[in-house]
Design a protein around this motif. Structure first.
Motif, mmCIF file in Angstrom:
data_model
loop_
_atom_site.group_PDB
_atom_site.id
_atom_site.type_symbol
_atom_site.label_atom_id
_atom_site.label_comp_id
_atom_site.label_asym_id
_atom_site.label_seq_id
_atom_site.Cartn_x
_atom_site.Cartn_y
_atom_site.Cartn_z
ATOM 1 N N ILE A 71 30.253 -45.023 -50.692
ATOM 2 C CA ILE A 71 30.489 -46.489 -50.910
ATOM 3 C C ILE A 71 29.309 -47.127 -51.949
ATOM 4 N N ASP A 72 29.780 -48.228 -52.693
ATOM 5 C CA ASP A 72 28.960 -48.706 -53.693
ATOM 6 C C ASP A 72 27.728 -49.568 -53.165
ATOM 7 N N ALA A 73 26.633 -49.215 -53.505
ATOM 8 C CA ALA A 73 25.520 -49.883 -52.756
ATOM 9 C C ALA A 73 24.745 -50.694 -54.128
ATOM 10 N N GLY A 74 25.230 -51.784 -54.522
ATOM 11 C CA GLY A 74 24.808 -52.414 -55.413
ATOM 12 C C GLY A 74 24.793 -51.930 -56.802
ATOM 13 N N GLY A 75 25.736 -51.280 -57.440
ATOM 14 C CA GLY A 75 26.010 -50.623 -58.466
ATOM 15 C C GLY A 75 25.568 -49.032 -58.428
ATOM 16 N N TYR A 76 25.110 -48.635 -57.512
ATOM 17 C CA TYR A 76 24.879 -47.090 -57.297
ATOM 18 C C TYR A 76 25.600 -46.452 -56.220
ATOM 19 N N HIS A 130 26.059 -53.843 -46.427
ATOM 20 C CA HIS A 130 27.141 -53.873 -47.430
ATOM 21 C C HIS A 130 27.879 -55.039 -47.449
ATOM 22 N N SER A 131 28.161 -55.566 -48.629
ATOM 23 C CA SER A 131 28.976 -56.620 -48.802
ATOM 24 C C SER A 131 30.368 -56.323 -48.237
ATOM 25 N N ALA A 132 31.481 -57.426 -48.168
ATOM 26 C CA ALA A 132 32.552 -57.149 -47.847
ATOM 27 C C ALA A 132 33.605 -56.508 -48.856
ATOM 28 N N SER A 133 33.301 -56.559 -50.198
ATOM 29 C CA SER A 133 34.093 -56.018 -51.317
ATOM 30 C C SER A 133 33.328 -54.641 -51.137
ATOM 31 N N GLU A 134 32.154 -54.298 -51.050
ATOM 32 C CA GLU A 134 31.607 -52.909 -51.007
ATOM 33 C C GLU A 134 32.453 -52.022 -49.831
ATOM 34 N N ARG A 135 32.636 -52.876 -48.741
ATOM 35 C CA ARG A 135 33.073 -51.894 -47.582
ATOM 36 C C ARG A 135 34.823 -51.910 -47.744
ATOM 37 N N HIS A 136 35.414 -53.072 -48.490
ATOM 38 C CA HIS A 136 36.817 -52.840 -48.713
ATOM 39 C C HIS A 136 37.148 -51.705 -49.709
ATOM 40 N N ASP A 137 36.139 -51.343 -50.783
ATOM 41 C CA ASP A 137 36.381 -50.410 -51.753
ATOM 42 C C ASP A 137 35.736 -48.981 -51.331
ATOM 43 N N ALA A 138 35.319 -49.041 -50.050
ATOM 44 C CA ALA A 138 34.783 -47.598 -49.490
ATOM 45 C C ALA A 138 35.826 -46.723 -49.221
#
Length: 96
Positions: free
Chosen positions: A28-33, A81-89
Protein backbone atom coordinates in the motif's frame (compact mmCIF):
# COMPACT_ATOMS: atom_id res chain seq x y z
CA UNK A 1 44.18 -26.65 38.74
CA UNK A 2 40.91 -25.11 37.53
CA UNK A 3 37.61 -26.88 38.06
CA UNK A 4 35.85 -25.12 35.14
CA UNK A 5 37.54 -26.93 32.29
CA UNK A 6 35.39 -27.71 29.26
CA UNK A 7 32.14 -26.36 27.98
CA UNK A 8 28.92 -25.72 29.79
CA UNK A 9 26.11 -28.16 29.07
CA UNK A 10 23.30 -26.73 26.94
CA UNK A 11 20.20 -25.73 28.83
CA UNK A 12 17.13 -27.90 28.59
CA UNK A 13 14.71 -26.86 25.86
CA UNK A 14 11.47 -25.32 27.07
CA UNK A 15 8.31 -25.53 25.03
CA UNK A 16 6.87 -22.12 24.22
CA UNK A 17 3.88 -20.99 22.25
CA UNK A 18 4.86 -19.98 18.74
CA UNK A 19 3.52 -16.90 17.02
CA UNK A 20 0.70 -17.46 14.56
CA UNK A 21 1.77 -17.51 10.90
CA UNK A 22 1.41 -14.39 8.81
CA UNK A 23 -1.67 -14.62 6.61
CA UNK A 24 -1.84 -11.37 4.59
CA UNK A 25 0.67 -9.15 2.85
CA UNK A 26 -0.69 -5.71 1.95
CA UNK A 27 1.29 -3.54 -0.46
CA UNK A 28 0.00 0.00 0.00
CA UNK A 29 1.04 3.58 -0.67
CA UNK A 30 1.77 5.49 2.53
CA UNK A 31 2.00 9.11 1.51
CA UNK A 32 4.17 8.55 -1.56
CA UNK A 33 6.18 5.71 -0.06
CA UNK A 34 5.06 2.14 -0.89
CA UNK A 35 5.19 -0.20 2.09
CA UNK A 36 4.50 -3.87 2.64
CA UNK A 37 2.55 -4.63 5.79
CA UNK A 38 2.19 -8.13 7.23
CA UNK A 39 -0.96 -9.18 9.08
CA UNK A 40 -2.22 -12.20 10.98
CA UNK A 41 -5.58 -13.73 10.05
CA UNK A 42 -7.09 -11.46 12.74
CA UNK A 43 -5.81 -8.41 10.79
CA UNK A 44 -3.29 -7.64 13.55
CA UNK A 45 -0.17 -6.09 12.05
CA UNK A 46 3.06 -7.96 12.78
CA UNK A 47 5.49 -6.24 10.40
CA UNK A 48 6.09 -3.37 8.00
CA UNK A 49 8.91 -2.75 5.55
CA UNK A 50 9.78 -1.20 2.18
CA UNK A 51 7.77 -2.87 -0.58
CA UNK A 52 10.70 -2.60 -3.02
CA UNK A 53 12.66 -5.32 -1.23
CA UNK A 54 13.46 -8.67 -2.78
CA UNK A 55 11.54 -10.45 -0.02
CA UNK A 56 8.24 -9.00 -1.23
CA UNK A 57 8.92 -10.35 -4.71
CA UNK A 58 9.74 -13.76 -3.27
CA UNK A 59 6.65 -13.88 -1.05
CA UNK A 60 4.30 -12.92 -3.86
CA UNK A 61 5.72 -15.15 -6.59
CA UNK A 62 2.85 -17.17 -8.04
CA UNK A 63 0.19 -15.34 -6.01
CA UNK A 64 -2.55 -13.14 -7.40
CA UNK A 65 -3.36 -10.03 -5.40
CA UNK A 66 -6.85 -8.88 -4.55
CA UNK A 67 -7.30 -5.27 -5.61
CA UNK A 68 -8.19 -2.93 -2.77
CA UNK A 69 -8.53 -3.25 0.98
CA UNK A 70 -11.80 -1.40 1.35
CA UNK A 71 -13.79 -4.00 3.26
CA UNK A 72 -14.91 -3.50 6.84
CA UNK A 73 -12.42 -6.15 7.97
CA UNK A 74 -9.57 -3.78 7.04
CA UNK A 75 -11.01 -0.64 8.66
CA UNK A 76 -9.11 -0.90 11.92
CA UNK A 77 -5.92 -2.39 10.45
CA UNK A 78 -5.55 0.34 7.81
CA UNK A 79 -7.18 3.26 9.62
CA UNK A 80 -4.17 5.53 8.97
CA UNK A 81 -4.56 5.26 5.20
CA UNK A 82 -6.81 7.32 2.95
CA UNK A 83 -9.68 5.82 0.98
CA UNK A 84 -7.73 6.16 -2.28
CA UNK A 85 -4.68 4.42 -0.79
CA UNK A 86 -6.87 1.57 0.41
CA UNK A 87 -8.59 1.36 -2.98
CA UNK A 88 -5.23 0.99 -4.78
CA UNK A 89 -3.76 -1.48 -2.24
CA UNK A 90 -2.78 -4.99 -3.27
CA UNK A 91 -3.74 -7.70 -0.76
CA UNK A 92 -1.96 -11.05 -1.01
CA UNK A 93 -3.18 -14.07 0.93
CA UNK A 94 -0.05 -16.00 1.87
CA UNK A 95 0.14 -19.79 1.85
CA UNK A 96 0.36 -21.35 5.27
Amino acid sequence: MSQDFGRELPHAHTQTVHRKPTRYLVVIDAGGYVVARLFLDTREQVGEFDAATEEVAQMTTGLVADKGAEGAEWDRALEGHSASERHDAQVYTLDL
